[in-house]
Design a protein around this motif. Sequence first.
Motif, PDB file in Angstrom:
ATOM      1  N   ALA A   1       0.898  -1.016   0.298  1.00  0.00           N
ATOM      2  CA  ALA A   1      -0.333   0.453   0.238  1.00  0.00           C
ATOM      3  C   ALA A   1       1.099   1.250   0.142  1.00  0.00           C
ATOM      4  CB  ALA A   1      -1.194   0.324   0.805  1.00  0.00           C
ATOM      5  N   GLU A   2       1.789   1.133   1.013  1.00  0.00           N
ATOM      6  CA  GLU A   2       2.670   2.402   0.796  1.00  0.00           C
ATOM      7  C   GLU A   2       3.777   2.762  -0.484  1.00  0.00           C
ATOM      8  OE1 GLU A   2       2.458   0.272   2.965  1.00  0.00           O
ATOM      9  OE2 GLU A   2       2.659   0.991   5.359  1.00  0.00           O
ATOM     10  N   LEU A   3       4.044   1.056  -1.059  1.00  0.00           N
ATOM     11  CA  LEU A   3       5.023   2.037  -2.163  1.00  0.00           C
ATOM     12  C   LEU A   3       4.327   2.344  -3.222  1.00  0.00           C
ATOM     13  CD1 LEU A   3       7.403   1.289  -3.650  1.00  0.00           C
ATOM     14  CD2 LEU A   3       6.614  -0.879  -4.036  1.00  0.00           C
TER      15      LEU A   3
ATOM     16  N   PRO B   1       9.522   5.955   5.478  1.00  0.00           N
ATOM     17  CA  PRO B   1      10.516   5.472   5.899  1.00  0.00           C
ATOM     18  C   PRO B   1      10.152   3.813   6.297  1.00  0.00           C
ATOM     19  CG  PRO B   1       9.902   6.986   7.094  1.00  0.00           C
ATOM     20  CD  PRO B   1       9.187   7.362   5.815  1.00  0.00           C
ATOM     21  N   ILE B   2       8.970   3.650   6.266  1.00  0.00           N
ATOM     22  CA  ILE B   2       8.504   2.196   6.100  1.00  0.00           C
ATOM     23  C   ILE B   2       9.296   1.280   5.287  1.00  0.00           C
ATOM     24  CG2 ILE B   2       6.493   0.695   6.341  1.00  0.00           C
ATOM     25  CD1 ILE B   2       5.549   3.315   8.027  1.00  0.00           C
TER      26      ILE B   2
ATOM     27  N   GLN C   1      12.576  -1.277   4.577  1.00  0.00           N
ATOM     28  CA  GLN C   1      12.881  -2.473   4.568  1.00  0.00           C
ATOM     29  C   GLN C   1      12.381  -2.995   3.702  1.00  0.00           C
ATOM     30  OE1 GLN C   1       9.923  -3.470   7.224  1.00  0.00           O
ATOM     31  NE2 GLN C   1       9.805  -1.749   8.386  1.00  0.00           N
ATOM     32  N   ASP C   2      11.371  -2.292   2.472  1.00  0.00           N
ATOM     33  CA  ASP C   2      11.565  -3.410   1.559  1.00  0.00           C
ATOM     34  C   ASP C   2      12.465  -2.676   0.293  1.00  0.00           C
ATOM     35  OD1 ASP C   2       8.933  -4.767   1.956  1.00  0.00           O
ATOM     36  OD2 ASP C   2       8.071  -3.193   1.314  1.00  0.00           O
ATOM     37  N   ALA C   3      13.473  -1.829   0.460  1.00  0.00           N
ATOM     38  CA  ALA C   3      14.421  -1.292  -0.365  1.00  0.00           C
ATOM     39  C   ALA C   3      15.463  -2.405   0.277  1.00  0.00           C
ATOM     40  CB  ALA C   3      15.177   0.204  -0.014  1.00  0.00           C
ATOM     41  N   GLU C   4      15.304  -2.593   1.069  1.00  0.00           N
ATOM     42  CA  GLU C   4      16.971  -3.242   1.847  1.00  0.00           C
ATOM     43  C   GLU C   4      16.495  -4.823   0.763  1.00  0.00           C
ATOM     44  OE1 GLU C   4      18.848  -2.456   3.808  1.00  0.00           O
ATOM     45  OE2 GLU C   4      20.414  -4.256   3.191  1.00  0.00           O
TER      46      GLU C   4
ATOM     47  N   VAL D   1      22.579   1.238  -3.317  1.00  0.00           N
ATOM     48  CA  VAL D   1      21.329   1.801  -4.240  1.00  0.00           C
ATOM     49  C   VAL D   1      21.273   2.146  -2.770  1.00  0.00           C
ATOM     50  CG1 VAL D   1      21.325   0.950  -6.635  1.00  0.00           C
ATOM     51  CG2 VAL D   1      20.033   0.285  -4.554  1.00  0.00           C
ATOM     52  N   SER D   2      20.246   3.887  -3.003  1.00  0.00           N
ATOM     53  CA  SER D   2      19.783   4.098  -1.907  1.00  0.00           C
ATOM     54  C   SER D   2      18.252   3.980  -2.269  1.00  0.00           C
ATOM     55  CB  SER D   2      20.169   5.935  -2.571  1.00  0.00           C
ATOM     56  OG  SER D   2      19.548   6.644  -3.516  1.00  0.00           O
ATOM     57  N   ASP D   3      17.378   4.335  -0.971  1.00  0.00           N
ATOM     58  CA  ASP D   3      15.881   4.238  -1.100  1.00  0.00           C
ATOM     59  C   ASP D   3      15.320   4.847  -2.188  1.00  0.00           C
ATOM     60  OD1 ASP D   3      16.545   2.569   1.721  1.00  0.00           O
ATOM     61  OD2 ASP D   3      15.476   3.808   2.371  1.00  0.00           O
ATOM     62  N   ASP D   4      15.650   5.897  -1.841  1.00  0.00           N
ATOM     63  CA  ASP D   4      14.832   6.790  -3.509  1.00  0.00           C
ATOM     64  C   ASP D   4      14.645   5.864  -4.443  1.00  0.00           C
ATOM     65  OD1 ASP D   4      17.671   8.458  -2.922  1.00  0.00           O
ATOM     66  OD2 ASP D   4      16.505   8.646  -5.307  1.00  0.00           O
ATOM     67  N   VAL D   5      15.901   5.398  -4.682  1.00  0.00           N
ATOM     68  CA  VAL D   5      16.432   4.752  -6.387  1.00  0.00           C
ATOM     69  C   VAL D   5      15.905   3.907  -6.847  1.00  0.00           C
ATOM     70  CG1 VAL D   5      18.319   3.743  -7.730  1.00  0.00           C
ATOM     71  CG2 VAL D   5      18.503   5.950  -6.550  1.00  0.00           C
ATOM     72  N   VAL D   6      15.779   3.484  -5.326  1.00  0.00           N
ATOM     73  CA  VAL D   6      14.895   1.665  -5.744  1.00  0.00           C
ATOM     74  C   VAL D   6      13.843   1.988  -5.641  1.00  0.00           C
ATOM     75  CG1 VAL D   6      13.578  -0.095  -3.875  1.00  0.00           C
ATOM     76  CG2 VAL D   6      16.271   0.319  -3.807  1.00  0.00           C
TER      77      VAL D   6
END
Lengths: 232, 232
Positions: A214-216, B163-164, B167-170, B179-184
Motif C-alpha cells: 500500500a505504501e509503495l 521510511p517504512i 525495509q523493502d528497499a533492503e 543503491v539508495s531508497d529513493d532509487v529503489v
Amino acid sequence: MNASRTARERVRAELIREITDIARRHLATDGAPGLSLRAVAREMGMVSSAIYRYFPSRDDLLTVLIVDAYNAIGEAVERADATRPRDDFTGRWLAACHAVREWALAHPHEYALLYGSPVPGYRAPEDTIGPASRGTIVYGRILADAQRAGRLAPPPMCPPPPPILSQDAEAVRAVMPGVSDDVVARAVIAWTGLFGMVSFELFGQFNGVVEHRAELFDHNMTCLAHLLGFSE
Amino acid sequence: MNASRTARERVRAELIREITDIARRHLATDGAPGLSLRAVAREMGMVSSAIYRYFPSRDDLLTVLIVDAYNAIGEAVERADATRPRDDFTGRWLAACHAVREWALAHPHEYALLYGSPVPGYRAPEDTIGPASRGTIVYGRILADAQRAGRLAPPPMCPPPPPILSQDAEAVRAVMPGVSDDVVARAVIAWTGLFGMVSFELFGQFNGVVEHRAELFDHNMTCLAHLLGFSE
DNA sequence: AGTCGTCAAGAGCAGCGCTCTCGAATCAGT
DNA sequence: ACTGATTCGAGAGCGCTGCTCTTGACGACT
C-alpha cells in the motif's frame, strides 16, 4: 397479451439473472478457468443442457461477466473521482489510482479477467468496449480539466514525442479532449504504470520482495502524478 | 553397472526432453490453457497414461515450461545488456526494455504464463524463483553500476519515499547493491512501467487506440530513463 | 536362474463444453 | 375455448480432459 408475454419473459429474465449471479460467485471464488456451465446448472437444480437455452456458450456467459466487471471498476473510479474537488487534480488522480487498486484487491479474479492473460480462443465482442473505457474516460477527464485550467506544467524532463505518435494521440484525444501530444504520451506512461503496479502486486511478482504494498503504491502513484505535471 | 543404468536413464532423459519440446510447441501455438498431456502423448505415439511416468501431473510439466521461459527472457535481457558499453546506462536500460518487449512479442503465450493471470490452483515451486529473477538482476546491476559511477542524478521531482519502505528497499538491494531508497522506489516505477506497457500491448488494451506501439514504447522507455535519473 | 524395478498399455472414473431429440408446458391467433 | 406454433426442461450422447489402477513384458542386478 403484453402481460402474458412478459410473464414468460419475466421468468426468463429472472433465470438469466440467477445464472449470472451464481456464475459471478463462482468466478470470484474459483477464477475464470474454473467457471463451468455444468456447475452453475447443478447449483440451480437444472440439467446442464438447459443452461444453453439462456447462454448459447460459455464464452457468452463470460462476456456478460466481463461487461459487469468493467462497469464495476469503472463505476468505482468514477465515484472516487467525484469525491475530490474538481480542481484538485493530484487528489483526483490519486483517488482514481486507489480505486483501481482497491477494486482489484477485492476482486482479484475479475481483475485478472479484464487485465490479465487473454483467453486464447476468446474474442471480445463490441459490447465490451464501451464499459471497458469507463475508467479511462474518467482518467482522461482529469487530465483534460487540468490542461484546460492551465495547471499542467510543461514536460519536466521527457523528450517531445516523435511526430508519428500524433495520429495515436488524436485517437486518445477522444477521451482527453484538448490535450497536447506530450501530455498524451505521459498519460500513457502513468496509466500503464498504474496497471503495471497493480498487476505485479496481484499476480505475485512482489511476493517475497515487496511487503509494504500500500505504501509503495501510494508513493509511486504520487511520483507518477509529478511526472504527469500537475502544478500545485 | 554404471553404463547400463545410464543407458536407461539416457532414454528417460531423452523422452523427458521430447515431451517438453512438444509441450513447448503446443504452449506457443495454443496457449497454456490448451496444453494437454493427452495431446502431447498422442503426438509422441504414446498412450496418455505413460506420460505420467515422466511428469506426475500437468502442473509439473507447466513448471518446467515456466522455468524455461524465465530463463529464456532472462537470457535475452542479459544478452541485450551485454551489447552496450558498461557506462552507457541509458543505452543498457533501453536495450533491456527492448529485449523484454521483443521476447514478449515473439512468445506471447509464454509471456502470459509468466506475467499474466496466475493459474488459480497453481502454486509456483521454489525452482522458479531463481530463473524468475534473472532479468531483474540485470536491471538491478544497471542501476547499481550507475549509482556507483555517480551517474544517477538526484531525484528530479519524486518526493522521498516514506521510511517504512526502507525495509523493502533492503530486500531489493539484494539485486541492486548499494543503491539508495529513493532509487529503489523509482526503479520499481520504471520496472512496473515497462511490464505494464508490454502487458497492455500484448493483452489487447491498446487495440483500436494505439497503433504505433514500437514508437510509443521507445518513447516511453526513454521517458522512464529520465525518471530513473541517468545523467548524460 | 531368479528377482526386482521400470515401463507401455489399457480400462476406467469423474469432469468438461456442447448437440440432439423428445415430451410437456406455454403462448398466440382464431 | 380450441389449435398450431414456440419455448422449455430433461435425458442421452459425443469427444475431450486430468488422473488412477492393474496387467503384462522387458531389462538389469544378484
